[in-house]
Design a protein around this motif. Sequence first.
Motif, short mmCIF file in Angstrom:
data_model
loop_
_atom_site.label_atom_id
_atom_site.label_comp_id
_atom_site.label_asym_id
_atom_site.label_seq_id
_atom_site.Cartn_x
_atom_site.Cartn_y
_atom_site.Cartn_z
N HIS A 1 1.05 -1.19 0.10
CA HIS A 1 0.07 -0.08 -0.04
C HIS A 1 0.74 1.17 0.15
O HIS A 1 0.29 2.36 0.36
CB HIS A 1 -0.87 0.01 1.26
CG HIS A 1 -1.96 -1.22 1.38
ND1 HIS A 1 -3.12 -1.31 1.03
CD2 HIS A 1 -1.46 -2.47 2.05
CE1 HIS A 1 -3.56 -2.40 1.45
NE2 HIS A 1 -2.47 -3.24 1.91
N ARG A 2 2.12 1.14 -0.64
CA ARG A 2 3.03 2.36 -0.45
C ARG A 2 3.59 2.50 -1.93
O ARG A 2 4.06 1.57 -2.54
CB ARG A 2 4.06 1.90 0.49
CG ARG A 2 5.05 3.11 0.85
CD ARG A 2 6.10 2.67 1.94
NE ARG A 2 6.93 3.58 2.14
CZ ARG A 2 8.70 3.63 1.50
NH1 ARG A 2 8.58 2.52 0.94
NH2 ARG A 2 9.34 4.50 1.67
N HIS A 3 3.75 3.83 -2.24
CA HIS A 3 4.06 4.15 -3.47
C HIS A 3 5.68 4.35 -3.51
O HIS A 3 6.12 5.11 -2.76
CB HIS A 3 3.43 5.33 -3.93
CG HIS A 3 3.73 5.99 -5.31
ND1 HIS A 3 4.14 7.50 -5.66
CD2 HIS A 3 3.48 5.45 -6.43
CE1 HIS A 3 4.17 7.49 -6.79
NE2 HIS A 3 3.93 6.35 -7.49
N ALA A 4 6.18 3.40 -4.33
CA ALA A 4 7.59 3.60 -4.45
C ALA A 4 8.52 4.66 -4.54
O ALA A 4 9.25 5.22 -3.87
CB ALA A 4 8.41 2.27 -5.08
N ALA A 5 8.01 5.42 -5.68
CA ALA A 5 8.39 6.73 -6.24
C ALA A 5 8.44 7.96 -5.11
O ALA A 5 9.34 8.82 -4.96
CB ALA A 5 8.08 7.00 -7.26
N ASN B 1 -2.24 8.70 -10.07
CA ASN B 1 -2.69 8.24 -11.34
C ASN B 1 -1.85 8.70 -12.67
O ASN B 1 -2.63 9.21 -13.42
CB ASN B 1 -4.13 8.23 -11.26
CG ASN B 1 -4.77 7.22 -12.60
OD1 ASN B 1 -4.18 6.26 -12.67
ND2 ASN B 1 -5.90 7.83 -13.17
N LEU B 2 -0.54 8.40 -12.71
CA LEU B 2 0.38 8.83 -13.74
C LEU B 2 0.76 7.87 -14.73
O LEU B 2 0.98 6.72 -14.13
CB LEU B 2 1.33 9.83 -13.49
CG LEU B 2 1.02 11.04 -12.31
CD1 LEU B 2 1.96 11.68 -11.71
CD2 LEU B 2 -0.08 11.82 -13.11
N LEU B 3 0.55 7.79 -16.13
CA LEU B 3 1.06 6.84 -16.99
C LEU B 3 2.70 6.78 -16.72
O LEU B 3 3.38 7.87 -16.61
CB LEU B 3 0.96 6.96 -18.34
CG LEU B 3 -0.74 7.14 -18.53
CD1 LEU B 3 -0.99 7.56 -20.26
CD2 LEU B 3 -1.15 5.70 -18.34
N PRO B 4 3.10 5.78 -16.79
CA PRO B 4 4.58 5.63 -16.76
C PRO B 4 5.17 5.95 -18.02
O PRO B 4 4.82 5.77 -19.22
CB PRO B 4 5.08 3.89 -16.29
CG PRO B 4 3.93 3.56 -17.13
CD PRO B 4 2.60 4.25 -16.98
N TYR B 5 6.60 6.33 -17.90
CA TYR B 5 7.43 6.45 -19.06
C TYR B 5 8.27 5.29 -19.39
O TYR B 5 9.19 4.86 -18.62
CB TYR B 5 8.32 7.76 -18.73
CG TYR B 5 9.45 8.20 -19.94
CD1 TYR B 5 8.91 8.43 -21.00
CD2 TYR B 5 10.54 7.53 -19.88
CE1 TYR B 5 9.74 8.76 -22.10
CE2 TYR B 5 11.67 7.82 -20.76
CZ TYR B 5 11.10 8.34 -21.92
OH TYR B 5 11.91 8.58 -23.18
N THR B 6 7.87 4.93 -20.39
CA THR B 6 8.63 3.65 -20.87
C THR B 6 10.01 3.64 -21.88
O THR B 6 10.70 2.69 -21.60
CB THR B 6 7.59 2.56 -21.70
OG1 THR B 6 7.44 3.49 -22.88
CG2 THR B 6 6.51 2.38 -20.93
N PRO C 1 10.83 13.45 -20.62
CA PRO C 1 10.00 12.54 -19.88
C PRO C 1 9.63 13.21 -18.40
O PRO C 1 10.19 14.04 -17.87
CB PRO C 1 10.73 11.33 -19.90
CG PRO C 1 12.35 11.68 -19.74
CD PRO C 1 12.27 12.95 -20.58
N ARG C 2 8.47 12.66 -18.14
CA ARG C 2 7.76 13.03 -16.83
C ARG C 2 8.87 12.89 -15.60
O ARG C 2 9.59 11.79 -15.42
CB ARG C 2 6.60 12.47 -16.69
CG ARG C 2 6.02 12.80 -15.14
CD ARG C 2 4.68 11.83 -14.90
NE ARG C 2 4.66 10.48 -15.02
CZ ARG C 2 4.81 9.80 -14.20
NH1 ARG C 2 5.61 10.21 -13.03
NH2 ARG C 2 4.90 8.22 -14.20
N ASP C 3 9.21 13.82 -14.96
CA ASP C 3 10.25 13.70 -13.88
C ASP C 3 9.69 14.07 -12.31
O ASP C 3 10.35 14.15 -11.64
CB ASP C 3 11.44 14.52 -13.94
CG ASP C 3 10.86 16.10 -14.11
OD1 ASP C 3 9.76 16.34 -13.97
OD2 ASP C 3 12.02 16.90 -14.42
N TYR C 4 8.29 13.99 -12.27
CA TYR C 4 7.63 14.31 -11.02
C TYR C 4 6.59 13.13 -10.79
O TYR C 4 6.13 12.58 -11.75
CB TYR C 4 6.79 15.55 -11.16
CG TYR C 4 6.00 15.63 -12.38
CD1 TYR C 4 4.65 15.53 -12.61
CD2 TYR C 4 6.61 16.29 -13.49
CE1 TYR C 4 3.75 15.25 -13.54
CE2 TYR C 4 5.53 16.62 -14.41
CZ TYR C 4 4.29 15.98 -14.50
OH TYR C 4 3.52 16.10 -15.86
#
Length: 454
Positions: A182-186, A275-280, A298-301
């Motif tokens: 239940h924890r967001h790694a980033a 709820n953000l899409l990952p950068y692949t 790419p998204r850095d937040y």
Amino acid sequence: MMKARLILLLSLVCLMAEAQVKTAKEYIQLIRQHCYADYKQMYKQPSGKGALVYPYITPGSKQYAQVLWDWDSWLSDVALRQILADTGTEEDRREVLVYEQGCVLNYLAYTSLDDGYMPMVVDAESDPAKMKPKDIYSTNMHKPVIAQHAAFITEQGGGDAAWLQEGFPRMQAFIRNYKVHHRHAATGLFYWQDDLAIGVDNDPSTFFRPKGSSASIYLNCLMYKELLAMAYLARQLNLSKEAGDYAHDAQELCEAIRQYCWDEKDGMYYSVDLNLLPYTGEPQIIFGKPFVLHEGAPRDYPCLIQRIGCWSGFMTLWAGIATPEQAQRMVKENLLDERTFWAPYGVRTLSRLEKMYNLRATHNPSNWQGPIWGISNYMVFRGLADYGFKEEARQMAEKTIVLFGEDLRKEGALHEYYNPETGAPIMNKGFQNWNYLVLNMIAWLSDRPVVREF
């Protein structure tokens, strides 16, 4: 002319404040009489069948008469201890102990050492064999308040945690479940799996949102205090390494909350959206040739702030997370704004300026999109007092006393939640529960010993 109008306005404000103080004093005795007379209705014995195996504490109204709830039983217990501090005997304090400990032990009885899943509610009619969902990691479980409740009971007993010796490993498994699943790694923030029984039922930051997307400020404040409670309990059980680990985890979470949930623009703490899409970085065929979308920047937040004016942002005061400078801004720029939170009878649970604001009488979900709740009034009061906002804390206490005093005078009972402007009850007559924390406010106003949560 303008000066005369200003003087008149200030005079009216002073007169209204004096009237509120006078009315609050008149209602204190009525509230005490009601709470002192009825509190033992919360004491329940297991029926001998079903899921509950230990004595426990319930909110005290018919809807919840045979149900053990997670944060309800904890906060009801804090209020019960204030009653006993005010009027109780040594025999009364011995009597309540078995019900207090039973609240924790009933939950630990259904907490596996393997997976750490803990149910959020135990119903006397529940089938023990069916209490665990099939996929325990895709839905919510018990809110992180079990260690806080156990720490409170232990503190009240002079620090003796021996009663928890056998159950503490199950509590550790529960925390481990939260950290792993239940924890967001980033970000290091904790999130709800869904909007099932989150405590603040229809908080728009979580209500009807995608699964796993809400790093709720309410949840993270509870978890911060939970980790501190785990550190305390570990120390009382002579587990020094574990105590240090939990204290370290608490500090890391505090820093994550300050980094990602504080909004410098608004001077407020908010929940955040995960709820953000990952950068692949993988190429796609675009315009007939390989192309890596967003490759240049790419998204850095890792998350986005949800600027939804919700009372739970003030829980950072209750939890001790906000810095003194942040607290000043939160109170002056947000809490005391009568257009948003500051209402005649306390703190609106959602800012009146939000599109979602409403005062409907609803059950499943209960309504946290504006109505006054006794628990939100109390937690905001507690945070104000802790950060030195004595006048604002006094006003919050008096607003709550008048709210409940008027309800008792007119209806002869308390309710679950109320209209912020009129104080009219909206839902669930006979609700005791954390409403009795008004007694802790009264003790604070009266300069008498105050019982407070861990």
